[in-house]
Design a protein around this motif. Structure first.
Motif, PDB file in Angstrom:
ATOM      1  N   LEU A 117      -7.257  -8.984   7.305  1.00  0.00           N
ATOM      2  CA  LEU A 117      -8.508  -9.592   6.855  1.00  0.00           C
ATOM      3  C   LEU A 117      -9.579  -8.520   6.899  1.00  0.00           C
ATOM      4  CD1 LEU A 117      -8.572 -13.048   8.665  1.00  0.00           C
ATOM      5  CD2 LEU A 117      -7.944 -12.554   6.311  1.00  0.00           C
ATOM      6  N   MET A 118     -10.294  -8.373   5.796  1.00  0.00           N
ATOM      7  CA  MET A 118     -11.370  -7.382   5.737  1.00  0.00           C
ATOM      8  C   MET A 118     -12.668  -8.071   5.349  1.00  0.00           C
ATOM      9  SD  MET A 118      -9.535  -4.066   4.064  1.00  0.00           S
ATOM     10  CE  MET A 118     -10.915  -3.046   4.472  1.00  0.00           C
ATOM     11  N   ASP A 119     -13.710  -7.761   6.101  1.00  0.00           N
ATOM     12  CA  ASP A 119     -15.026  -8.328   5.832  1.00  0.00           C
ATOM     13  C   ASP A 119     -15.735  -7.619   4.691  1.00  0.00           C
ATOM     14  OD1 ASP A 119     -14.666 -10.161   7.830  1.00  0.00           O
ATOM     15  OD2 ASP A 119     -15.769  -9.030   9.327  1.00  0.00           O
ATOM     16  N   ASP A 120     -15.186  -6.486   4.267  1.00  0.00           N
ATOM     17  CA  ASP A 120     -15.794  -5.710   3.193  1.00  0.00           C
ATOM     18  C   ASP A 120     -15.418  -6.293   1.833  1.00  0.00           C
ATOM     19  OD1 ASP A 120     -16.717  -3.947   5.122  1.00  0.00           O
ATOM     20  OD2 ASP A 120     -14.966  -2.653   4.948  1.00  0.00           O
ATOM     21  N   LEU A 137       0.818  -1.195   0.000  1.00  0.00           N
ATOM     22  CA  LEU A 137       0.000   0.000   0.000  1.00  0.00           C
ATOM     23  C   LEU A 137       0.864   1.263   0.000  1.00  0.00           C
ATOM     24  CD1 LEU A 137      -2.730  -1.146   2.503  1.00  0.00           C
ATOM     25  CD2 LEU A 137      -2.932  -0.945   0.042  1.00  0.00           C
ATOM     26  N   GLY A 138       2.057   1.173  -0.520  1.00  0.00           N
ATOM     27  CA  GLY A 138       2.889   2.348  -0.670  1.00  0.00           C
ATOM     28  C   GLY A 138       4.011   2.445   0.343  1.00  0.00           C
ATOM     29  N   GLU A 139       3.750   2.200   1.618  1.00  0.00           N
ATOM     30  CA  GLU A 139       4.776   2.342   2.636  1.00  0.00           C
ATOM     31  C   GLU A 139       5.420   1.017   2.992  1.00  0.00           C
ATOM     32  OE1 GLU A 139       3.161   4.523   5.904  1.00  0.00           O
ATOM     33  OE2 GLU A 139       2.281   5.998   4.574  1.00  0.00           O
ATOM     34  N   LYS A 140       4.648  -0.033   2.978  1.00  0.00           N
ATOM     35  CA  LYS A 140       5.176  -1.365   3.237  1.00  0.00           C
ATOM     36  C   LYS A 140       4.317  -2.368   2.481  1.00  0.00           C
ATOM     37  CE  LYS A 140       2.498  -2.247   7.393  1.00  0.00           C
ATOM     38  NZ  LYS A 140       2.533  -2.659   8.774  1.00  0.00           N
ATOM     39  N   LEU A 141       4.899  -3.489   2.172  1.00  0.00           N
ATOM     40  CA  LEU A 141       4.173  -4.515   1.441  1.00  0.00           C
ATOM     41  C   LEU A 141       3.190  -5.195   2.390  1.00  0.00           C
ATOM     42  CD1 LEU A 141       3.940  -5.809  -1.308  1.00  0.00           C
ATOM     43  CD2 LEU A 141       5.701  -7.416  -0.635  1.00  0.00           C
ATOM     44  N   ALA A 142       1.916  -5.152   2.048  1.00  0.00           N
ATOM     45  CA  ALA A 142       0.868  -5.731   2.884  1.00  0.00           C
ATOM     46  C   ALA A 142      -0.051  -6.594   2.023  1.00  0.00           C
ATOM     47  CB  ALA A 142       0.058  -4.637   3.561  1.00  0.00           C
ATOM     48  N   MET A 143      -0.603  -7.619   2.643  1.00  0.00           N
ATOM     49  CA  MET A 143      -1.578  -8.478   1.974  1.00  0.00           C
ATOM     50  C   MET A 143      -2.933  -8.213   2.614  1.00  0.00           C
ATOM     51  SD  MET A 143      -1.949 -12.638   1.987  1.00  0.00           S
ATOM     52  CE  MET A 143      -0.471 -12.953   1.063  1.00  0.00           C
ATOM     53  N   VAL A 144      -3.919  -7.981   1.783  1.00  0.00           N
ATOM     54  CA  VAL A 144      -5.281  -7.778   2.271  1.00  0.00           C
ATOM     55  C   VAL A 144      -6.139  -8.896   1.700  1.00  0.00           C
ATOM     56  CG1 VAL A 144      -7.254  -6.218   2.388  1.00  0.00           C
ATOM     57  CG2 VAL A 144      -4.925  -5.280   2.319  1.00  0.00           C
ATOM     58  N   ARG A 172     -13.817  -5.636  -1.939  1.00  0.00           N
ATOM     59  CA  ARG A 172     -12.685  -4.837  -2.404  1.00  0.00           C
ATOM     60  C   ARG A 172     -13.212  -3.533  -2.994  1.00  0.00           C
ATOM     61  NH1 ARG A 172      -9.612  -4.871  -7.506  1.00  0.00           N
ATOM     62  NH2 ARG A 172     -11.065  -6.464  -8.189  1.00  0.00           N
ATOM     63  N   PRO A 173     -12.688  -2.392  -2.524  1.00  0.00           N
ATOM     64  CA  PRO A 173     -13.153  -1.109  -3.067  1.00  0.00           C
ATOM     65  C   PRO A 173     -12.633  -0.907  -4.490  1.00  0.00           C
ATOM     66  CG  PRO A 173     -11.391  -0.752  -1.478  1.00  0.00           C
ATOM     67  CD  PRO A 173     -11.719  -2.217  -1.462  1.00  0.00           C
ATOM     68  N   ILE A 174     -13.550  -0.662  -5.413  1.00  0.00           N
ATOM     69  CA  ILE A 174     -13.193  -0.544  -6.825  1.00  0.00           C
ATOM     70  C   ILE A 174     -13.635   0.817  -7.348  1.00  0.00           C
ATOM     71  CG2 ILE A 174     -13.551  -1.514  -9.125  1.00  0.00           C
ATOM     72  CD1 ILE A 174     -14.052  -4.201  -7.792  1.00  0.00           C
ATOM     73  N   LEU A 175     -12.747   1.454  -8.122  1.00  0.00           N
ATOM     74  CA  LEU A 175     -13.060   2.724  -8.774  1.00  0.00           C
ATOM     75  C   LEU A 175     -13.914   2.466 -10.010  1.00  0.00           C
ATOM     76  CD1 LEU A 175      -9.509   4.310  -8.548  1.00  0.00           C
ATOM     77  CD2 LEU A 175     -11.504   4.948  -7.195  1.00  0.00           C
ATOM     78  N   ALA A 176     -14.428   3.511 -10.597  1.00  0.00           N
ATOM     79  CA  ALA A 176     -15.294   3.384 -11.773  1.00  0.00           C
ATOM     80  C   ALA A 176     -14.585   2.675 -12.929  1.00  0.00           C
ATOM     81  CB  ALA A 176     -15.769   4.766 -12.221  1.00  0.00           C
ATOM     82  N   GLY A 177     -13.282   2.820 -13.039  1.00  0.00           N
ATOM     83  CA  GLY A 177     -12.523   2.193 -14.129  1.00  0.00           C
ATOM     84  C   GLY A 177     -12.175   0.737 -13.875  1.00  0.00           C
ATOM     85  N   MET A 206      -6.664   4.559  -2.133  1.00  0.00           N
ATOM     86  CA  MET A 206      -6.820   5.629  -1.141  1.00  0.00           C
ATOM     87  C   MET A 206      -7.836   5.221  -0.080  1.00  0.00           C
ATOM     88  SD  MET A 206      -6.558   9.094  -3.434  1.00  0.00           S
ATOM     89  CE  MET A 206      -6.871  10.142  -2.049  1.00  0.00           C
ATOM     90  N   PHE A 207      -8.960   4.662  -0.512  1.00  0.00           N
ATOM     91  CA  PHE A 207      -9.981   4.190   0.417  1.00  0.00           C
ATOM     92  C   PHE A 207      -9.444   3.023   1.242  1.00  0.00           C
ATOM     93  CE2 PHE A 207     -13.505   1.357   1.468  1.00  0.00           C
ATOM     94  CZ  PHE A 207     -14.321   2.231   2.179  1.00  0.00           C
ATOM     95  N   LEU A 208      -8.733   2.124   0.576  1.00  0.00           N
ATOM     96  CA  LEU A 208      -8.193   0.942   1.241  1.00  0.00           C
ATOM     97  C   LEU A 208      -7.184   1.334   2.316  1.00  0.00           C
ATOM     98  CD1 LEU A 208      -8.353  -2.108   1.281  1.00  0.00           C
ATOM     99  CD2 LEU A 208      -6.618  -2.172  -0.495  1.00  0.00           C
ATOM    100  N   ARG A 209      -6.326   2.303   2.044  1.00  0.00           N
ATOM    101  CA  ARG A 209      -5.359   2.775   3.044  1.00  0.00           C
ATOM    102  C   ARG A 209      -6.072   3.301   4.293  1.00  0.00           C
ATOM    103  NH1 ARG A 209      -2.706   5.222  -1.494  1.00  0.00           N
ATOM    104  NH2 ARG A 209      -0.937   3.938  -2.062  1.00  0.00           N
ATOM    105  N   LYS A 210      -7.144   4.036   4.102  1.00  0.00           N
ATOM    106  CA  LYS A 210      -7.902   4.572   5.243  1.00  0.00           C
ATOM    107  C   LYS A 210      -8.501   3.445   6.074  1.00  0.00           C
ATOM    108  CE  LYS A 210      -8.960   8.927   3.011  1.00  0.00           C
ATOM    109  NZ  LYS A 210      -9.976   9.743   2.361  1.00  0.00           N
ATOM    110  N   LYS A 211      -9.034   2.421   5.416  1.00  0.00           N
ATOM    111  CA  LYS A 211      -9.626   1.280   6.120  1.00  0.00           C
ATOM    112  C   LYS A 211      -8.558   0.511   6.892  1.00  0.00           C
ATOM    113  CE  LYS A 211     -13.391  -0.250   5.709  1.00  0.00           C
ATOM    114  NZ  LYS A 211     -14.585  -0.159   6.516  1.00  0.00           N
ATOM    115  N   ILE A 212      -7.389   0.337   6.278  1.00  0.00           N
ATOM    116  CA  ILE A 212      -6.296  -0.405   6.912  1.00  0.00           C
ATOM    117  C   ILE A 212      -5.845   0.299   8.197  1.00  0.00           C
ATOM    118  CG2 ILE A 212      -3.864  -1.040   6.630  1.00  0.00           C
ATOM    119  CD1 ILE A 212      -5.440  -2.896   5.035  1.00  0.00           C
TER     120      ILE A 212
END
Length: 80
Positions: A44-47, A1-8, A49-54, A60-66
């Protein structure tokens, strides 16, 4: 997610019980160069995956949730 490698992983926590054992993943890899490509944290996220229109992931949304949740696993810090 930009700062460190993370698995979601987007799933219910109870669905992965017994299937995810990150300690075994890291211990099974003997090549130090490959270890750098492994995630430092697993979330682990119960949501869904946040997807943009494209059709791309909304990082950006995922970073906030993390920032709001605690990882289910973090790689132990080693002295380097």
């Amino acid at each position: 997610l930009g700062e460190k490698l993370a698995m979601v992983i987007f799933t219910k926590k109870h669905e992965l019980k017994g299937l995810v054992d990150p300690e075994n993943w890291f211990n099974a890899i003997s090549n130090p160069a490959e270890r750098r490509t492994l995630p430092r944290s697993i979330y682990l996220m119960d949501d869904i995956r946040p997807i943009l229109a494209g059709g791309k992931t909304d990082f950006m949304f995922l970073r906030k949730k993390i920032e709001e949740i605690v990882p289910v696993w973090e790689k132990p810090k080693t002295k380097e």
